[in-house]
Design a protein around this motif. Structure first.
Motif: not given
Length: 134
Positions: A77-86, A91-96, A98-102
């Motif tokens: 997830l850190r290496l990804s340019n963006s993340v798509i969540c189901s 999505a909130n977990t990823v945003k918390s 990885l702060k600047n990750k789309p």
């Protein structure tokens, strides 16, 4: 490992043909993400469950490796340019973390009011009953 080998081979052979990699989160997905990033691809990762949990649910014998699996999936997830969540929760977990990750949410598209668990003796909702062929 077979899928990892095939994915990596495809990336190396098709560097000039593809511009983006779309990969589901997997314990070895960080290798594909790292290779893709190093070759100049944009990497999108799809997260369908909490990191480390989906893999262990399918392969319970790896339960002892859950912390390592979780770490590897977070690296993807850190290496990804963006993340798509189901789900919004994922999505909130990823945003918390990885702060600047789309991060985008794309649900499975099922209407939970229309398609809900029912008992065997329940009748179908009117919307479904009317849609059935005669």
């Amino acid at each position: 490992l077979r899928t990892l080998f095939i994915s990596s081979t495809f990336l190396l052979r098709n560097r000039s043909k593809a511009a983006r990699i779309y990969a589901s989160v997997h314990p070895l997905g960080f290798v594909v993400a790292a290779l893709g990033r190093s070759l100049g691809f944009k990497v999108n990762s799809e997260l369908n469950g909490p990191p480390g949990e989906d893999f262990v649910a399918v392969w319970p014998r790896f339960r002892a490796l859950t912390p390592l699996i979780r770490m590897a999936e977070w690296w993807q997830l850190r290496l990804s340019n963006s993340v798509i969540c189901s789900s919004t929760g994922h999505a909130n977990t990823v945003k918390s973390r990885l702060k600047n990750k789309p991060v985008r949410v794309v649900t499975n598209g099922a209407d939970n009011e229309l398609f809900r668990p029912c008992r065997a003796n329940d009748s179908l909702p009117v919307e479904l009953e009317s849609a059935l062929p005669e």
